[in-house]
Design an enzyme around this catalytic site. Structure first.
Site, PDB file in Angstrom:
ATOM      1  N   SER A   1     -52.863 -30.351  72.076  1.00 23.71           N
ATOM      2  CA  SER A   1     -52.101 -31.516  72.523  1.00 23.71           C
ATOM      3  C   SER A   1     -50.759 -31.666  71.814  1.00 23.71           C
ATOM      4  O   SER A   1     -49.762 -32.057  72.432  1.00 23.71           O
ATOM      5  CB  SER A   1     -52.931 -32.791  72.330  1.00 23.71           C
ATOM      6  OG  SER A   1     -54.120 -32.724  73.090  1.00 23.71           O
TER       7      SER A   1
ATOM      8  N   HIS B   1     -49.947 -36.213  69.098  1.00 20.50           N
ATOM      9  CA  HIS B   1     -49.122 -36.251  70.304  1.00 20.50           C
ATOM     10  C   HIS B   1     -47.700 -36.679  69.963  1.00 20.50           C
ATOM     11  O   HIS B   1     -46.724 -36.047  70.394  1.00 20.50           O
ATOM     12  CB  HIS B   1     -49.706 -37.235  71.321  1.00 20.50           C
ATOM     13  CG  HIS B   1     -50.965 -36.765  71.962  1.00 20.50           C
ATOM     14  ND1 HIS B   1     -51.406 -37.245  73.181  1.00 20.50           N
ATOM     15  CD2 HIS B   1     -51.889 -35.846  71.573  1.00 20.50           C
ATOM     16  CE1 HIS B   1     -52.541 -36.653  73.510  1.00 20.50           C
ATOM     17  NE2 HIS B   1     -52.847 -35.809  72.542  1.00 20.50           N
TER      18      HIS B   1
END
Length: 207
Positions: free
Chosen positions: A126, A176
Site C-alpha cells: 500500500s 499510505h
C-alpha cells in the site's frame, strides 16, 4: 514521457509477479493471515527491527500481504495505475518511485508507532502504491497530460485511497500517507529535472 505506442510496462509486470510469488510463499509457509509467518518472512515489526537490527523489514514488508482480499485489491490497483506512471517516468524512475515510496510509508509507520508506543505487524504494497498516486499529481501539473488528469480527479483518487483508513484498525493509514508524500516529492524532483533540461537545452547554431 515516451511516445512509443508499443511501450510495455514490464516493471509493473515484474512487481505483480513478485508480489504473487511471495504470497504463494506465505501460503506454503504457514498461512497468509498467520502473524508468525508474516514476521518470519519479513513483515515490518519494530521489536525485531530495534532488538535484532532487521532494518531490511522496511523493504521486504512491501511484498507481503495479509489475506487474499489484501493482495487482490493492491494488485488490481497496481495494474490500474502502474502502467500510466511507468510510461510517463520510464522504467528506472518508476522503479525508484515505487520502492522509495514503500520505504517512506514504512518509515512514517514506524515513527508513528514509536510516538504512540503501539507496535504491530505491518505488511503490504500500500505504501508503494500510494506513492504512485502521489506521482500522478505531476500529471495534473504537466501541460502535456493535465487535460487528461484534472486536479479534482487526482484529489478524488487520493480521497478514495486515504479515507478508508480513518475508520479501520486493519488499514495502516500512516503507511499510505507516507507513501503519497514520498511518491509526490520524488516524482516532483524527477519532473523538475526533466523540465529544466528541456527549458534550457542548448541548441547548436546553424553553420
Amino acid at each position: 514521457m515516451t511516445d512509443n505506442n508499443e511501450y510495455k510496462p514490464y516493471i509493473t509486470y515484474i512487481l505483480l509477479i513478485a508480489n504473487v510469488l511471495v504470497f504463494i510463499g506465505e501460503m506454503i509457509n504457514g498461512g497468509v493471515e498467520n502473524t508468525q509467518t508474516l514476521i518470519n518472512m519479513g513483515a515490518e515489526y519494530w521489536p525485531r527491527i530495534s532488538q535484532d537490527g532487521e532494518w531490511y523489514r522496511m523493504f521486504t514488508s512491501m511484498f507481503l500481504h495479509i489475506g487474499i482480499d489484501h493482495i487482490a485489491g493492491n494488485m488490481l490497483c497496481l495494474i490500474a495505475i502502474g502502467p500510466n506512471v511507468e510510461r510517463y517516468f520510464g522504467h528506472i524512475k518508476y522503479t525508484i518511485i515505487y520502492l522509495l515510496s514503500g520505504l517512506c510509508g514504512s518509515a512514517l509507520s514506524l515513527i508513528v508507532q514509536l510516538f504512540t508506543t503501539r507496535f504491530y505487524v505491518s505488511a503490504g504494497a500500500s505504501g508503494a502504491l500510494s506513492g504512485l498516486f502521489g506521482a500522478m499529481i505531476i500529471f495534473s501539473m504537466d501541460p502535456a497530460t493535465k487535460k487528461y488528469f484534472a486536479k479534482y480527479k487526482i484529489i478524488i483518487y487520493l480521497a478514495l485511497l486515504l479515507l478508508p483508513g480513518l475508520n479501520g484498525d486493519n488499514v495502516n493509514i500512516t503507511a499510505h500517507l507516507g507513501g503519497v508524500i514520498g511518491g509526490f516529492i520524488i516524482a516532483l524532483i524527477f519532473y523538475r529535472i526533466k523540465k529544466r533540461k528541456t527549458d534550457y537545452e542548448i541548441i547548436p547554431p546553424e553553420v
